[in-house]
Design an enzyme around this catalytic site. Structure first.
Site, short mmCIF file in Angstrom:
data_model
loop_
_atom_site.label_atom_id
_atom_site.label_comp_id
_atom_site.label_asym_id
_atom_site.label_seq_id
_atom_site.Cartn_x
_atom_site.Cartn_y
_atom_site.Cartn_z
N PRO A 2 6.38 46.15 98.33
CA PRO A 2 7.59 45.34 98.54
C PRO A 2 9.00 45.46 97.95
CG PRO A 2 5.39 44.48 97.86
CD PRO A 2 5.58 46.01 97.70
N GLU A 3 9.86 46.13 98.48
CA GLU A 3 10.09 46.18 98.01
C GLU A 3 11.95 44.69 99.17
OE1 GLU A 3 12.60 49.60 95.83
OE2 GLU A 3 10.82 49.66 95.08
N HIS A 98 -9.90 40.09 100.87
CA HIS A 98 -8.69 40.48 100.08
C HIS A 98 -8.08 39.44 100.85
CE1 HIS A 98 -9.75 43.12 96.64
NE2 HIS A 98 -10.32 43.80 97.70
N ARG A 117 -4.15 43.18 94.77
CA ARG A 117 -4.44 43.07 93.27
C ARG A 117 -4.58 41.91 93.51
NH1 ARG A 117 -0.73 48.49 91.47
NH2 ARG A 117 -1.33 47.01 89.13
N ARG A 160 24.98 46.05 78.81
CA ARG A 160 23.47 46.70 78.57
C ARG A 160 23.97 48.21 78.64
NH1 ARG A 160 19.01 44.13 81.21
NH2 ARG A 160 20.16 42.76 82.52
#
Length: 281
Positions: A2-3, A98, A117, A160
């Site tokens: 899932p992005e 699950h 998970r 950065r």
DNA sequence: ACCACTACCTGAAGGC
DNA sequence: TGCCTTCAGGTAGTGG
């Protein structure tokens, strides 16, 4: 899974059975995912009509009639599955081990959240102060919205010193990118994942902004097509996984016409990056 | 402020 | 077949 494109695909798949619909019953089959569910979680969902199903970065946001919003994150392995009415009622399928949250709506539909998970998360928060929720408050701009631009990204990269790959995974820089689409966008822009963020020229940052938008839009369109079979809103990658140019293609030929190179894989901060050393500098 | 690293949890895949 | 190791799309918390 899932992005941003996958979450947007899930949102579109859930909208027909959630938006404007009432949650007739809610059940949490364990007390937590990554974190405990909020107090009286199921009770606060039950009976609520969903006014709007939105998305911010990788979070799904279901605005409820009573003034609260349900926030949901799929983590690494979370998925929503939708079952419609069959004969009179729903299939009498037993919940799997699950299957952690089950919502029934008056569509009618049964929506099951599955997450082996349990890196996913859900919370309820007042809609009026939603932007103040800790999951959203520091989040960077939506890459497909007006708040994301060359100037905005350049400002974020200015201090950065890390490789651009890592910086793009930082959700406070830009929302919704993950390990797959960072690799894909950098390939599209011709930028090496190890390139130091603050050393990038404005021209390259501009190319990167365009690449991010292009790659995400293409993935959303492809994800949309996998929803034709809407009986199962599987949170799978959908058809777009067949379109990856570099992700997961280590040692395979570079996809760019005329390039004789092969895709390389390196590890950056413990995560795989895929790129073509010929096309990306 | 930024950066590198760890932990959280389970399942799939590969080596032997 | 089975046991072991490694890896997996994410994020928050730690300590430097």
């Amino acid at each position: 899974m899932p992005e941003l494109p996958e979450v947007e695909t899930v949102r579109r798949g859930l909208a027909p059975v959630m938006e404007g619909r009432r949650i007739t019953n809610a059940e949490a089959r364990r007390p937590d995912l990554r974190w405990p569910f909020p107090e009286r979680f199921a009770e606060r969902l039950s009976g609520q009509r969903v006014l709007h199903l939105g998305r911010r970065g990788k979070y799904l946001l279901a605005e409820l009639e009573g003034g609260e919003t349900l926030l949901a994150h799929l983590g690494m392995s979370g998925r929503f599955q939708v079952e419609g009415e069959v004969v009179g009622r729903f299939h009498h399928t037993q919940p799997g081990k699950h299957d952690h949250v089950i919502l029934e709506t008056d569509a009618p539909a049964r929506i099951t959240y599955t997450d082996p998970r349990r890196f996913g998360a859900m919370d309820l928060w007042p809609s009026a102060t939603l932007e103040g929720h800790r999951w959203l408050t520091a989040m960077g701009p939506e890459p497909l919205g007006n708040g994301f631009s060359t100037a905005v990204l350049a400002e974020a990269l200015r201090r950065r010193s890390s490789p651009i790959k890592q910086v793009l995974l930082d959700q406070t820089v830009v929302a919704g990118l993950g390990n797959i689409y960072v690799s894909e966008a950098l390939f599209h822009a011709g930028i090496h994942p190890s390139c130091v963020a603050q050393k990038m020229s404005v021209a390259r940052i501009n190319r990167l902004v365009e690449a991010i938008r292009t790659v995400l839009c293409a993935a959303i369109e492809a994800g949309g097509s996998s929803l034709r079979d809407h009986r199962q809103t599987n949170g799978d990658l959908g058809y777009f996984q067949h379109s990856f140019q570099v992700y997961g293609r280590e040692s395979q030929a570079c996809a760019r016409a005329g390039c004789a190179g092969a895709v390389h894989r390196i590890t950056q901060s413990g995560r795989s990056s895929f790129f073509c050393p010929h096309c990306q500098r």
